[in-house]
Design an enzyme around this catalytic site. Structure first.
Site, PDB file in Angstrom:
ATOM      1  N   GLY A 124      45.356  35.037  50.049  1.00 53.30           N
ATOM      2  CA  GLY A 124      46.469  35.406  48.692  1.00 53.30           C
ATOM      3  C   GLY A 124      46.798  34.009  47.805  1.00 53.30           C
ATOM      4  O   GLY A 124      47.377  34.311  46.764  1.00 53.30           O
ATOM      5  N   GLU A 161      39.526  36.960  54.033  1.00 52.62           N
ATOM      6  CA  GLU A 161      40.148  37.876  54.716  1.00 52.62           C
ATOM      7  C   GLU A 161      39.335  38.809  55.882  1.00 52.62           C
ATOM      8  O   GLU A 161      39.897  39.334  56.928  1.00 52.62           O
ATOM      9  CB  GLU A 161      40.695  38.902  53.690  1.00 52.62           C
ATOM     10  N   GLU A 210      44.214  34.561  45.153  1.00 45.87           N
ATOM     11  CA  GLU A 210      44.614  35.736  44.313  1.00 45.87           C
ATOM     12  C   GLU A 210      45.780  35.570  43.281  1.00 45.87           C
ATOM     13  O   GLU A 210      45.792  36.015  42.351  1.00 45.87           O
ATOM     14  CB  GLU A 210      44.915  36.846  45.301  1.00 45.87           C
ATOM     15  N   ALA A 255      48.171  34.311  52.974  1.00 47.91           N
ATOM     16  CA  ALA A 255      49.337  34.950  53.248  1.00 47.91           C
ATOM     17  C   ALA A 255      49.877  34.365  54.597  1.00 47.91           C
ATOM     18  O   ALA A 255      49.335  33.859  55.484  1.00 47.91           O
ATOM     19  CB  ALA A 255      48.908  36.525  53.324  1.00 47.91           C
TER      20      ALA A 255
END
Length: 690
Positions: free
Chosen positions: A102, A125, A105, A63
């Site tokens: 992300g 993370e 994901e 991200a």
């Protein structure tokens, strides 16, 4: 369509190419056009399947954490993945480079994943004090099983394609042209009669004994000292087993937002950016080229020299160790072999890796054998006379352009450089023991150190897996200078009424891995004793313990008592008697000492010294000091480093308490630095000083 997402069609297959340099971070500039492109491809009746690929050196590497703390922009990443899961046409993620956070994901939102052989995937993370917030803790367990997912998420460590394929995290590993194979795979899936099932509909791998899972949680979180995120991540993975999919997803998002807004995550995100920023050195032009390092030398085969040699060999660099006699060389090489053998036994390296690394290390007793080295690092006794002799000898042997480096912990690099006719080639490389393990490398820049030498030192640090920080010349540089300010109060606290175990408990309660007295016992009291002697300093308790041969763990007694074969510290009645005796001799009336007093008299002088270091430009920025202390001295990661913590805690309060202790004791370590007073008055932060 935005420049960040391009749609091309290949005979019925829509290829969505994401291009958001440098690492295709999933910021709004990428999310919004990708959301639109998915809708367009799904609505196009000529499109039979969709491939998501990335331009540049990597797939989506995570991200855009610079968006944290700012007003959210739609679509969010969960919205984007929900959009993916609404598509019935086969969707394929084509992964190269890294798919992290992300990025992974998003790939988990596709029906299928194909990856290049050299790719890495992971959910890191926790390293930012977070947990996955877009379904990672819910989807990954359904794909690879809860225990494998738990290990990946709580450790935050990426895995390679061999392991990913074995676990079922990817459907195929491409052997040649990733995009061509992904398109062909998507076409096969589109024409097959096989149902395309999203991960949310899979549950067969969730069948697990919860008691066994909870034991696995204990195992993977046991090293998460002072950190909340790993435990929260484990809770979220457990929810994937015990809750319905959407309920687990909602709970994951709640936990993610809690973590995102926490002090722990703010601290770890600060360290993430600080570590990057530390490599940007004022006065070193970006276009400066590093010198080539193909072969290295190390002077000294003791504990530090051997560790430095191993660090270099681990990075693939051949090393020649110089010692004064063959026996010393043999002891050093035997120590290296034993250390690597222990790594093999623990499973951290293979026997083949051990042989490769030891094969890169050789020994000699002749300076002439270092003539072809591109860099030589001395790791001899911390004495200026000895180091000057070494550098004089090296200056007459090494080829032009070779770098002469000192592993000094305290000494003046400029004085060392003056020994040679090539001071521009001299730099300090302060490794931390054990040098093959500890991450920090203080790069000490002398007055005449050439810019390309600094650039080379930074490149070398990256190659051997170190975290580099460039510092200036002063006694102790950044880390040890601040440590000296902290250490100054340790014995005064004991004389005033504290015990070693009380002081150490305040430190561990704060989040340190151990307290100062446990630390000195581990390192050896004789090391700091010798340094005090060289500086003309004394410490009534520590000196007496050393005179009695109580050097810490290695002798079974130091500030604590250690039973045979044990490293567990126990209170030593001899030490308590010694403290009381010395207090009486010095006329100190012992009293009750509070935890707050211990913190104020140890941590606050450190921060004060850090401010002086900034004032003197020994460190370029406050965040550099934080990187030094977290990576080299055990400052709690969850607190972000001493200078970051000081800002969050309150500089004004720290200055007030420093002034209190300065009035009470007259000790210079408590006299607030001018810039600290300035910040207390203005309410500013250390970033305002740049």
């Amino acid at each position: 369509m935005s420049d960040t997402v391009k749609i091309t069609r290949d005979n019925g297959i829509a290829v969505l190419t994401l291009d958001n340099p440098p690492v295709n971070a999933l910021g709004h500039a990428l999310r919004a056009p990708l959301f639109e492109a998915l809708g367009e491809a799904n609505a196009d009746d000529t499109v039979q399947a969709i491939v998501i690929a990335c331009a540049g050196r990597t797939f989506i590497a995570g991200a855009d954490i610079s968006e944290f703390g700012k007003p959210p922009k739609e679509p969010s990443l969960p919205d984007l993945i929900e959009k993916l899961e609404s598509i019935d046409k086969p969707t394929v993620a084509a992964i190269h480079g890294t798919a992290l956070g992300g990025g992974l994901e998003l790939a988990l939102g596709c029906h299928y994943r194909i990856a290049d052989r050299s790719a890495m995937i992971g959910l890191p993370e926790v390293n930012l004090g977070l947990i996955p917030g877009a379904g990672g803790t819910v989807r990954l367990p359904r794909l690879v099983g809860p225990e494998a997912a738990l290990k990946m998420i709580v450790s935050g460590k990426p895995i390679g394609m061999d392991e990913a394929a074995r676990l079922g995290a990817v459907d195929r590993v491409a052997e040649s042209d990733l995009l061509a194979e992904a398109v062909a795979f998507a076409r096969d899936m589109a024409t097959s009669r096989k149902p395309h099932i999203h991960i949310r509909a899979r549950s067969e791998k969730l069948a697990i004994d919860l008691a066994a899972f909870d034991e696995a949680v204990k195992a993977v979180t046991k090293k998460a000292r002072g950190l909340t995120a790993p435990h929260t991540a484990a809770e979220a993975v457990r929810n994937a087993i015990t809750m319905e999919f959407d309920a687990a997803l909602d709970r994951e998002r709640e936990l993610f937002l809690e973590r995102r807004d926490s002090e722990e995550s703010a601290a770890q995100r600060h360290l993430f950016f600080a570590t990057r920023e530390a490599t940007r050195v004022p006065g070193i032009p970006r276009e400066t080229e590093a010198r080539k390092i193909a072969r290295a030398g190390v002077i000294g085969a003791g504990t530090m020299g051997a560790g430095i040699a191993m660090a270099l060999a681990n990075g693939g660099i051949p090393v020649t160790i110089l010692e004064m006699n063959e026996d010393a060389i043999a002891r050093g090489l035997a120590h290296i072999d034993k250390t690597y053998a222990g790594s093999v036994k623990r499973g951290s390296i293979t026997a083949e890796e051990k042989e490769a690394r030891t094969g890169r290390i050789s020994g000699t007793t002749h300076y002439a054998d270092l003539a072809d080295c591109d860099i030589v690092i001395e790791a001899v006794f911390e004495d200026m006379g000895v180091k000057r002799q070494v550098f004089t000898a090296l200056g007459g042997v090494l080829k032009p352009g070779a770098i002469l480096a000192s592993n000094t912990s305290y000494l003046d690099v400029n004085e060392i450089a003056a020994t040679t006719s090539r001071p521009q080639d001299v730099v300090g490389l302060h490794f931390f023991s054990p040098a093959h393990v500890m991450k920090l490398l203080e790069i000490v820049r002398g007055e005449e150190t050439a810019p390309d030498v600094i650039k080379t030192a930074l490149a070398l640090a990256r190659k051997i897996g170190k975290v580099p920080v460039v510092v200036g010349v002063c006694n102790g540089f950044v880390g040890n200078r601040m440590l000296a300010a902290r250490r100054e109060q340790n014995e005064d606290l004991l004389l005033s009424g504290a015990t070693p175990e009380q002081v150490d408990r305040v430190f561990t309660d704060f989040g340190w891995p151990m307290g100062p007295f446990q630390m000195v016992d581990l390192a050896g009291l004789d090391i700091s004793w010798k340094h005090r002697q060289s500086q003309g300093l004394t410490a009534p308790i520590g000196d007496t313990l050393c005179e009695a041969g109580h050097f810490g763990q290695k002798t079974g007694r130091g500030f604590y008592l250690y039973e045979e074969g044990s490293r567990t510290p126990k209170p030593d009645p001899f030490v308590q008697e010694l403290i009381e005796k010395k207090a009486a001799e010095l006329g100190v009336e012992r009293r009750e000492i509070s935890a707050d007093e211990i913190t104020e008299r140890t941590l606050y002088p450190m921060i004060n010294e850090g401010a002086k270091i900034l004032e003197e430009r020994i460190a370029a920025r406050a965040s550099d000091i934080d990187v030094v202390w977290v990576n080299g001295y055990g400052f709690p990661v969850a607190k972000g480093g001493p200078m970051f913590w000081a800002e969050r805690f309150g500089i004004k309060t720290i200055v007030e308490r420093l002034e209190h202790w300065h009035r009470k004791t007259g000790n210079r370590v408590f006299e607030p630095a001018p810039i600290l007073r300035q910040l207390a008055l203005t309410g500013g932060g250390f970033g305002d000083l740049v």
